[in-house]
Design an enzyme around this catalytic site. Structure first.
Site, PDB file in Angstrom:
ATOM      1  N   ARG A   1      11.124  10.392  -9.010  1.00 50.90           N
ATOM      2  CA  ARG A   1      11.476   8.983  -8.782  1.00 50.90           C
ATOM      3  C   ARG A   1      10.792   8.080  -9.808  1.00 50.90           C
ATOM      4  O   ARG A   1       9.616   8.248 -10.115  1.00 50.90           O
ATOM      5  CB  ARG A   1      11.024   8.583  -7.374  1.00 50.90           C
ATOM      6  CG  ARG A   1      11.272   7.127  -7.033  1.00 50.90           C
ATOM      7  CD  ARG A   1      11.320   6.904  -5.554  1.00 50.90           C
ATOM      8  NE  ARG A   1      10.000   6.732  -4.956  1.00 50.90           N
ATOM      9  CZ  ARG A   1       9.804   6.364  -3.700  1.00 50.90           C
ATOM     10  NH1 ARG A   1      10.836   6.162  -2.899  1.00 50.90           N
ATOM     11  NH2 ARG A   1       8.589   6.241  -3.223  1.00 50.90           N
TER      12      ARG A   1
ATOM     13  N   ARG B   1       1.006  12.141   1.875  1.00 45.37           N
ATOM     14  CA  ARG B   1       1.930  11.256   2.603  1.00 45.37           C
ATOM     15  C   ARG B   1       2.799  12.054   3.583  1.00 45.37           C
ATOM     16  O   ARG B   1       3.027  11.622   4.716  1.00 45.37           O
ATOM     17  CB  ARG B   1       2.817  10.493   1.613  1.00 45.37           C
ATOM     18  CG  ARG B   1       2.013   9.502   0.787  1.00 45.37           C
ATOM     19  CD  ARG B   1       2.764   9.071  -0.454  1.00 45.37           C
ATOM     20  NE  ARG B   1       3.738   8.034  -0.193  1.00 45.37           N
ATOM     21  CZ  ARG B   1       4.708   7.705  -1.038  1.00 45.37           C
ATOM     22  NH1 ARG B   1       4.833   8.326  -2.185  1.00 45.37           N
ATOM     23  NH2 ARG B   1       5.549   6.735  -0.731  1.00 45.37           N
TER      24      ARG B   1
ATOM     25  N   ARG C   1       5.179   5.743  -9.758  1.00 41.18           N
ATOM     26  CA  ARG C   1       4.128   5.213  -8.882  1.00 41.18           C
ATOM     27  C   ARG C   1       3.010   6.251  -8.737  1.00 41.18           C
ATOM     28  O   ARG C   1       3.282   7.445  -8.670  1.00 41.18           O
ATOM     29  CB  ARG C   1       4.720   4.918  -7.491  1.00 41.18           C
ATOM     30  CG  ARG C   1       5.526   3.646  -7.445  1.00 41.18           C
ATOM     31  CD  ARG C   1       6.352   3.501  -6.169  1.00 41.18           C
ATOM     32  NE  ARG C   1       5.704   3.920  -4.933  1.00 41.18           N
ATOM     33  CZ  ARG C   1       6.269   3.795  -3.727  1.00 41.18           C
ATOM     34  NH1 ARG C   1       7.467   3.247  -3.602  1.00 41.18           N
ATOM     35  NH2 ARG C   1       5.651   4.202  -2.647  1.00 41.18           N
TER      36      ARG C   1
ATOM     37  N   ARG D   1       3.975   3.013  11.300  1.00 40.44           N
ATOM     38  CA  ARG D   1       3.758   4.392  10.854  1.00 40.44           C
ATOM     39  C   ARG D   1       2.755   5.109  11.738  1.00 40.44           C
ATOM     40  O   ARG D   1       2.488   6.287  11.513  1.00 40.44           O
ATOM     41  CB  ARG D   1       3.213   4.387   9.425  1.00 40.44           C
ATOM     42  CG  ARG D   1       4.277   4.487   8.341  1.00 40.44           C
ATOM     43  CD  ARG D   1       3.628   4.025   7.060  1.00 40.44           C
ATOM     44  NE  ARG D   1       3.998   4.727   5.883  1.00 40.44           N
ATOM     45  CZ  ARG D   1       4.724   4.180   4.889  1.00 40.44           C
ATOM     46  NH1 ARG D   1       5.238   2.990   5.020  1.00 40.44           N
ATOM     47  NH2 ARG D   1       4.942   4.852   3.806  1.00 40.44           N
TER      48      ARG D   1
ATOM     49  N   LYS E   1      15.328   5.143   3.208  1.00 47.10           N
ATOM     50  CA  LYS E   1      15.434   4.053   4.182  1.00 47.10           C
ATOM     51  C   LYS E   1      15.347   2.684   3.515  1.00 47.10           C
ATOM     52  O   LYS E   1      15.992   1.732   3.960  1.00 47.10           O
ATOM     53  CB  LYS E   1      14.415   4.205   5.315  1.00 47.10           C
ATOM     54  CG  LYS E   1      12.980   4.284   4.862  1.00 47.10           C
ATOM     55  CD  LYS E   1      12.084   4.711   6.003  1.00 47.10           C
ATOM     56  CE  LYS E   1      10.614   4.609   5.629  1.00 47.10           C
ATOM     57  NZ  LYS E   1      10.249   5.186   4.310  1.00 47.10           N
TER      58      LYS E   1
HETATM   59  P1  AMP Z   1       6.027   2.903   1.000  1.00 42.41           P
HETATM   60  O1  AMP Z   1       6.601   2.153  -0.154  1.00 42.41           O
HETATM   61  O2  AMP Z   1       6.617   2.503   2.311  1.00 42.41           O
HETATM   62  O3  AMP Z   1       6.055   4.397   0.798  1.00 42.41           O
HETATM   63  O4  AMP Z   1       4.482   2.483   1.092  1.00 42.41           O
HETATM   64  C1  AMP Z   1       3.612   2.678  -0.006  1.00 42.41           C
HETATM   65  C2  AMP Z   1       2.183   2.733   0.494  1.00 42.41           C
HETATM   66  O5  AMP Z   1       1.834   1.495   1.125  1.00 42.41           O
HETATM   67  C3  AMP Z   1       1.895   3.795   1.544  1.00 42.41           C
HETATM   68  O6  AMP Z   1       1.665   5.083   0.989  1.00 42.41           O
HETATM   69  C4  AMP Z   1       0.649   3.218   2.203  1.00 42.41           C
HETATM   70  O7  AMP Z   1      -0.499   3.383   1.395  1.00 42.41           O
HETATM   71  C5  AMP Z   1       0.979   1.726   2.242  1.00 42.41           C
HETATM   72  N1  AMP Z   1       1.729   1.386   3.482  1.00 42.41           N
HETATM   73  C6  AMP Z   1       3.004   0.938   3.576  1.00 42.41           C
HETATM   74  N2  AMP Z   1       3.345   0.738   4.851  1.00 42.41           N
HETATM   75  C7  AMP Z   1       2.259   1.063   5.593  1.00 42.41           C
HETATM   76  C8  AMP Z   1       1.995   1.097   6.982  1.00 42.41           C
HETATM   77  N3  AMP Z   1       2.916   0.755   7.903  1.00 42.41           N
HETATM   78  N4  AMP Z   1       0.749   1.488   7.383  1.00 42.41           N
HETATM   79  C9  AMP Z   1      -0.186   1.822   6.495  1.00 42.41           C
HETATM   80  N5  AMP Z   1      -0.001   1.855   5.168  1.00 42.41           N
HETATM   81  C10 AMP Z   1       1.217   1.464   4.713  1.00 42.41           C
END
Ligand code: AMP
Length: 216
Positions: A127, A171, A160, A88, A13
């Site tokens: 990744r 996750r 990461r 989320r 996405k």
């Molecule tokens: P992402 O790059 O979107 O996978 O986000 C990386 C990390 O940031 C996630 O695993 C969460 O720890 C935190 N994070 C990102 N977006 C959110 C959200 N909407 N609510 C809570 N934690 C978030």
């Protein structure tokens, strides 16, 4: 276009949001990118977020909702925006509904990027992310020309912490429990939801996204 992109980690996405936002001239708001930038800058937000991110856990709703409230209230969002990785949880979705209703700018659609967990697990463990520009590569299916060096900017690529197997399991489990209910939430709030098969090649998914948001 005021869009929410839903999808598990690794569903693609972010890639699609970046392209569509650039094309439409609207902001791409990725809460993950905002948190990573805060971690890199060592701000109090970054220090707080890092505790959760490294474990693959969600940052608490109070922190995340306040951040997005400020961001969608900025003038550049008046022409539209794509939210990537937010909301989320149902609490986050409710908060966003209130914030957008307050400024009279409700969501126009929700695009749901569907990919099976085993495909995502494979994608995420392979990744690699550039420390400098954030570009994504895959050390099996789309490796950088020189191992450990970003093709786009020459920066260092790394895995990461939250792309390690244990964090990925957390996750994916969190998504099923806390984020999947958002499909019903939006259907119940009259926000059109389009689910697309995001396991296909990037260009096919891009075409499906455009159809979903009426830009085909
Ligand atoms: P992402 O790059 O979107 O996978 O986000 C990386 C990390 O940031 C996630 O695993 C969460 O720890 C935190 N994070 C990102 N977006 C959110 C959200 N909407 N609510 C809570 N934690 C978030």
């Amino acid at each position: 276009m005021r869009l929410v992109f839903l999808g598990k980690a690794g569903a693609g996405k972010g890639t699609q949001a970046k392209t569509l936002a650039a094309e439409a001239g609207i902001p791409h708001i990725s809460t993950g990118d905002i948190f990573r930038a805060a971690v890199k800058a060592g701000t109090p937000l970054g220090v707080e977020a890092k505790r959760y991110m490294d474990l693959g856990q969600l940052v608490p709703d109070e922190v995340t909702c306040g951040l997005v409230r400020d961001r969608v209230g900025q003038p550049d969002c008046r022409t539209g925006f794509i939210l990537d990785g937010f909301p989320r949880t149902v609490t986050q979705a409710e908060s966003l509904q209130r914030d957008l209703a307050a400024v009279g700018l409700p969501l126009t659609s929700c695009v749901d990027f569907a990919v099976a967990d085993d495909v995502l697990f494979e994608r995420l463990t392979n990744r690699r992310t550039c420390r400098k520009c954030g570009a994504i590569s895959n050390c099996v299916t789309a490796p950088s020309k020189v191992s450990g060096v970003c093709d786009a900017c020459g920066g260092e690529t790394y895995q990461r912490d939250d792309d390690r197997p244990e964090a990925i399991r957390t996750r994916l489990a969190d998504y099923a429990l806390k984020t999947t209910p958002l499909l019903a939430f939006y259907a119940g709030h009259h926000v059109p939801v389009v689910t697309l098969d995001a396991a296909r090649p990037v260009s096919d998914v891009a075409a499906a996204v455009r159809r979903a948001v009426g830009r085909a």
